[in-house]
Design a protein around this motif. Structure first.
Motif, PDB file in Angstrom:
ATOM      1  N   LEU A 105     -41.656 -19.508  52.969  1.00  0.00           N
ATOM      2  CA  LEU A 105     -40.338 -20.110  52.720  1.00  0.00           C
ATOM      3  C   LEU A 105     -39.261 -19.030  52.836  1.00  0.00           C
ATOM      4  O   LEU A 105     -39.341 -18.003  52.161  1.00  0.00           O
ATOM      5  N   PRO A 106     -38.244 -19.244  53.713  1.00  0.00           N
ATOM      6  CA  PRO A 106     -37.146 -18.269  53.795  1.00  0.00           C
ATOM      7  C   PRO A 106     -36.373 -18.207  52.471  1.00  0.00           C
ATOM      8  O   PRO A 106     -36.348 -19.180  51.717  1.00  0.00           O
ATOM      9  N   TYR A 107     -35.724 -17.081  52.247  1.00  0.00           N
ATOM     10  CA  TYR A 107     -35.069 -16.831  50.964  1.00  0.00           C
ATOM     11  C   TYR A 107     -34.039 -17.903  50.589  1.00  0.00           C
ATOM     12  O   TYR A 107     -34.053 -18.429  49.481  1.00  0.00           O
ATOM     13  N   SER A 108     -33.151 -18.244  51.532  1.00  0.00           N
ATOM     14  CA  SER A 108     -32.045 -19.152  51.196  1.00  0.00           C
ATOM     15  C   SER A 108     -32.549 -20.545  50.798  1.00  0.00           C
ATOM     16  O   SER A 108     -31.952 -21.201  49.940  1.00  0.00           O
ATOM     17  N   LEU A 109     -33.645 -20.994  51.388  1.00  0.00           N
ATOM     18  CA  LEU A 109     -34.174 -22.309  51.011  1.00  0.00           C
ATOM     19  C   LEU A 109     -34.671 -22.294  49.565  1.00  0.00           C
ATOM     20  O   LEU A 109     -34.471 -23.251  48.819  1.00  0.00           O
ATOM     21  N   GLY A 114     -33.171 -23.831  43.727  1.00  0.00           N
ATOM     22  CA  GLY A 114     -32.936 -23.420  42.348  1.00  0.00           C
ATOM     23  C   GLY A 114     -33.837 -22.311  41.837  1.00  0.00           C
ATOM     24  O   GLY A 114     -33.828 -21.991  40.646  1.00  0.00           O
ATOM     25  N   PHE A 115     -34.623 -21.700  42.714  1.00  0.00           N
ATOM     26  CA  PHE A 115     -35.491 -20.606  42.260  1.00  0.00           C
ATOM     27  C   PHE A 115     -34.684 -19.321  42.081  1.00  0.00           C
ATOM     28  O   PHE A 115     -33.776 -19.041  42.861  1.00  0.00           O
ATOM     29  N   VAL A 116     -35.037 -18.578  41.051  1.00  0.00           N
ATOM     30  CA  VAL A 116     -34.404 -17.279  40.808  1.00  0.00           C
ATOM     31  C   VAL A 116     -35.476 -16.214  41.038  1.00  0.00           C
ATOM     32  O   VAL A 116     -36.555 -16.267  40.436  1.00  0.00           O
ATOM     33  N   SER A 144     -40.874  -8.229  50.378  1.00  0.00           N
ATOM     34  CA  SER A 144     -41.453  -8.741  49.137  1.00  0.00           C
ATOM     35  C   SER A 144     -41.568 -10.242  49.226  1.00  0.00           C
ATOM     36  O   SER A 144     -40.759 -10.897  49.891  1.00  0.00           O
ATOM     37  N   ALA A 145     -42.567 -10.788  48.559  1.00  0.00           N
ATOM     38  CA  ALA A 145     -42.718 -12.252  48.533  1.00  0.00           C
ATOM     39  C   ALA A 145     -43.229 -12.669  47.160  1.00  0.00           C
ATOM     40  O   ALA A 145     -43.905 -11.910  46.466  1.00  0.00           O
ATOM     41  N   TRP A 160     -42.602 -17.158  49.119  1.00  0.00           N
ATOM     42  CA  TRP A 160     -41.132 -17.137  49.234  1.00  0.00           C
ATOM     43  C   TRP A 160     -40.722 -15.700  49.543  1.00  0.00           C
ATOM     44  O   TRP A 160     -40.958 -14.803  48.722  1.00  0.00           O
ATOM     45  N   THR A 161     -40.154 -15.491  50.739  1.00  0.00           N
ATOM     46  CA  THR A 161     -39.853 -14.114  51.154  1.00  0.00           C
ATOM     47  C   THR A 161     -38.407 -13.757  50.847  1.00  0.00           C
ATOM     48  O   THR A 161     -37.555 -14.637  50.715  1.00  0.00           O
ATOM     49  N   GLN A 162     -38.152 -12.458  50.821  1.00  0.00           N
ATOM     50  CA  GLN A 162     -36.781 -11.994  50.560  1.00  0.00           C
ATOM     51  C   GLN A 162     -36.001 -11.870  51.860  1.00  0.00           C
ATOM     52  O   GLN A 162     -35.133 -11.019  51.981  1.00  0.00           O
ATOM     53  N   SER A 163     -36.305 -12.713  52.823  1.00  0.00           N
ATOM     54  CA  SER A 163     -35.622 -12.642  54.122  1.00  0.00           C
ATOM     55  C   SER A 163     -35.281 -14.040  54.619  1.00  0.00           C
ATOM     56  O   SER A 163     -36.001 -14.996  54.349  1.00  0.00           O
TER      57      SER A 163
END
Lengths: 139, 69
Positions: A51-55, A60-62, A80-81, A102-105
């Motif tokens: 999952l890309p970061y913005s999605l 609502g994930f932090v 990082s994921a 969920w990646t930081q990209s």
């Protein structure tokens, strides 16, 4: 027996014609009240869903609150994921739980990989017809 | 200048210069053909089996806790 749903390959760059057709699956992701519509690339070579970061943010994930660290490979190894679980609807089928790295990209597509998209759905590619079929697993 | 006159000079070049010349010519040709140089990353996390196992454990945990979404 569940009837498969058929989807067209998506032309991501019309200037490249046949070369840019991709098996992008429309799906709706949700977490609680947060809902996002997206296209996921059916990537049978990917070991996991990505999952890309913005999605993730839109759902609502932090980042700092996610405790499950995931180590990826290939070009994603340097990023990082975190592991997260979402509800996903692929119309016309019922919702399923999908786990994502969920990646930081944002420089990566939403990928639907072996764990666990391909564990939940059978997929048939008909590339010569620019179509693919998706069927939920039989319980 | 013709190829016949250039070839003896090219053959006399050291090995590393011959490779360099080949690279230069290939780059020039690919640019003429409209082929772009560059990296084309493949984002698939292939062979990330530990990551897959970690996500499956997370799903199990999610199932036990009950769907929250």
């Amino acid at each position: 027996m569940i009837e498969p749903a058929r989807f067209p390959f998506v032309d991501v760059d019309p200037s490249l014609a046949e070369s840019s057709l991709m098996p992008l699956l429309p799906l709706t992701l949700s977490k609680g009240e947060m809902v996002v519509s997206a296209y996921g690339l059916l990537d049978s070579g990917a070991a996991v869903n990505v999952l890309p970061y913005s999605l993730g943010e839109q759902l609502g994930f932090v980042w700092e609150e996610q405790r499950t660290s995931i180590v990826l490979s290939g070009n994603l190894a340097r990023l990082s994921a975190r592991g997260i679980v979402l509800s996903a609807i692929i119309a016309p089928f019922s919702a399923v739980r999908l786990a994502f790295a969920w990646t930081q990209s944002d420089n990566v597509r939403l990928l639907l990989g072996q764990a666990n998209f391909f564990m939940e759905f059978d997929v048939c590619f008909f590339r010569s017809q620019s179509q693919f079929e998706v069927t939920p697993k039989e319980l | 200048m013709s190829l016949t006159t250039v070839l003896p000079s090219v053959r006399a070049l050291p090995r590393k210069d011959k490779f360099r010349l080949m690279q230069e010519l290939l780059t020039e040709l690919s640019q003429e053909e409209g082929l772009e140089e560059g990296e084309y990353p493949i984002w698939s996390p292939y062979d990330a089996h530990e990551a897959a196992a970690a996500l499956m454990m997370l799903l199990e945990q999610d199932k036990k806790e009950g769907a929250t979404a």
